[in-house]
Design a protein around this motif. Structure first.
Motif, short mmCIF file in Angstrom:
data_model
loop_
_atom_site.label_atom_id
_atom_site.label_comp_id
_atom_site.label_asym_id
_atom_site.label_seq_id
_atom_site.Cartn_x
_atom_site.Cartn_y
_atom_site.Cartn_z
N ALA A 29 0.83 -1.20 0.00
CA ALA A 29 0.00 0.00 0.00
C ALA A 29 0.87 1.26 0.00
O ALA A 29 0.60 2.22 -0.74
N ASP A 113 -11.44 -10.56 3.44
CA ASP A 113 -10.30 -10.11 4.25
C ASP A 113 -10.71 -9.96 5.72
O ASP A 113 -9.97 -10.35 6.64
N ASN A 156 -15.14 -10.14 -2.16
CA ASN A 156 -13.74 -9.77 -2.07
C ASN A 156 -13.51 -8.46 -2.83
O ASN A 156 -14.36 -8.03 -3.62
N PRO A 157 -12.37 -7.80 -2.60
CA PRO A 157 -12.13 -6.49 -3.22
C PRO A 157 -12.14 -6.51 -4.74
O PRO A 157 -12.68 -5.60 -5.37
N ASP A 267 -10.22 -1.58 7.24
CA ASP A 267 -8.87 -1.88 6.77
C ASP A 267 -8.41 -0.72 5.88
O ASP A 267 -8.49 -0.76 4.65
N ASN A 269 -5.49 0.25 5.24
CA ASN A 269 -4.35 -0.10 4.40
C ASN A 269 -4.81 -0.62 3.04
O ASN A 269 -4.23 -0.30 2.00
N LEU A 270 -5.87 -1.44 3.05
CA LEU A 270 -6.40 -1.97 1.79
C LEU A 270 -7.00 -0.85 0.95
O LEU A 270 -6.84 -0.82 -0.28
N LEU A 273 -4.24 1.00 -0.65
CA LEU A 273 -3.70 0.22 -1.77
C LEU A 273 -4.55 0.44 -3.02
O LEU A 273 -4.02 0.66 -4.12
N VAL A 361 -4.51 -11.26 -0.55
CA VAL A 361 -4.34 -10.59 0.74
C VAL A 361 -4.84 -11.49 1.87
O VAL A 361 -4.28 -11.50 2.97
#
Length: 407
Positions: A29, A113, A156-157, A267, A269-270, A273, A361
């Motif tokens: 990230a 995640d 999921n992302p 999250d 950090n995600l 990113l 991840v």
């Protein structure tokens, strides 16, 4: 400034592959955000261009789903489910089935995640109290979280991003993707059971684990009601990010949990990113030479739309740079992919993340969280199960997607 954009792009995706910078405590990230910052400060990318590269809908949807997922933790749902699994700890095969089913189902309706982050420490404590080796069950959790998340556009992302970019219908996607998700979960169970069937190693009960009593939480049904409402709202004809945000605001109205605690569960950090990759990839995709190259491939009929091509690209790229960066890159270069290709991309890129430890991840979350609990899962440990699970599940998914496309 073309050369600077290309350098930033190359450094970013090299960082995705390596996972950091040697000698520095920085992660993927930070690398993506730092590269985007260099482009902004140098003038290679204007603030207006940066805003255009960001997919606000995908970011908002992911943020809202993280808030909804936090409600499961605060309500005691994760703890309650882990206690149910604990009742079957004397039958490892049945316990394994429960871990696969729980990880797969929760990851289909929540961001995988978050599910992995919440369940890993609970499983570690429960299994060590019972004297069981946590490794096969943690492997099953990571693989099942990826496999189960295939089933929906909110699992999921990368699926969130694909669904937003292509405007895919939530339920139409689920009807197609549920089958490969179920097949993949079956493969996860079969492979882990086969590899560990003669070695459900019983370890001496961990004294530290025994002394750590499972935190008592009174279970409430608010998270289940919120999830059902979320899925229902996804059927209505307005943007799904607004549906998720509305439910997130409602679940945060609580007499027992401070609202800031929900925010702490996000999250960030995600999300950073995603932002960094959106900016760097968007800037690179806007380079005339790269745009011309992508258009020339499209005009020559070489758009990566076949199931076999998507599977091959996903398997290689997801395990070099990760499945989220791969999807952002592919959508940036070829935004005109058909609905069938987008579905194939969502399924294959997610399943490919099970191949190696660095592919997803979720895998890293499980391994790092387990390490903090004193349980070590190495690269080879993961690959031993991940490689056969991925190859078999992707083969089955490819056959199903080909049949579905032909129908």
């Amino acid at each position: 400034m073309t050369w600077l954009i290309l350098i930033a792009f190359a450094v970013t995706y090299l960082g995705m592959a390596v996972g950091g910078i040697r000698g520095l405590r920085v992660d993927r990230a930070w690398i993506a955000v730092a590269a985007a910052t260099v482009l902004l400060l140098s003038g290679a990318m204007s603030p207006a261009q940066a805003m255009g590269y960001l997919d606000g809908g995908a970011l908002l949807l992911l943020f809202a789903l993280m808030l909804v997922s936090a409600q499961f933790d605060f309500s005691g749902a994760y703890t309650r489910l882990t206690e149910l699994l604990d009742r079957h700890a004397q039958k490892p095969e049945l316990l394994l089935l429960g871990v696969v089913a729980m990880g797969g189902l929760l990851s289909a309706i929540l961001v995988n995640d978050i599910v992995a982050f919440a369940l890993t420490p609970l499983l570690c404590r429960t299994l060590r109290q019972r004297g069981l080796d946590p490794r096969p069950f943690l492997l099953a959790l990571a693989l099942a979280c990826n496999a189960g998340s295939v089933a929906t556009l909110i699992g999921n992302p990368q699926n969130i991003l694909i669904g937003q970019a292509g405007g895919l219908d939530f339920w139409s996607y689920a009807l197609v993707a549920a089958v490969p998700a179920l097949m993949a979960l079956t493969v996860v169970y079969a492979v882990i059971w086969w590899q560990w069937r003669h070695g459900w190693t019983h370890l001496p009960p961990s004294q530290s684990a025994v002394s750590e009593a499972m935190p008592h939480q009174s279970y409430r049904y608010k998270p289940m009601l919120a999830t059902l409402a979320l899925l229902l709202l996804f059927s209505l004809p307005f943007p799904r990010e607004y549906s998720a945000l509305a439910i997130a605001v409602l679940v945060m109205l609580s007499r027992t949990v401070d609202s800031h605690r929900y925010v702490e569960k996000v999250d960030w950090n995600l999300l950073l990113l995603f932002i960094g990759l959106f900016l760097v990839t968007g800037a690179a995709a806007a380079i005339p030479q790269l745009t011309h190259f992508a258009h020339s491939l499209t005009a020559g009929g070489e758009l990566p739309e076949s199931v076999a091509t998507l599977a091959g690209l996903s398997l290689i790229a997801s395990n070099l740079i990760g499945n989220v960066p791969f999807v952002i890159l592919l959508l940036g270069l070829w935004p005109e992919l058909s609905d069938a290709s987008l579905i194939g991309l969502a399924v294959m890129s997610t399943l490919a993340g099970n191949f190696l430890l660095i592919g997803s991840v979720v895998n890293l979350i499980v391994v790092e969280s387990a390490r903090r609990q004193g349980v070590r899962l190495g690269f080879i440990d993961f690959a031993r199960s991940g490689v056969p699970v991925t190859l078999i599940s992707m083969l089955l998914a490819g056959i199903w997607l080909t049949i579905a496309a032909g129908g």
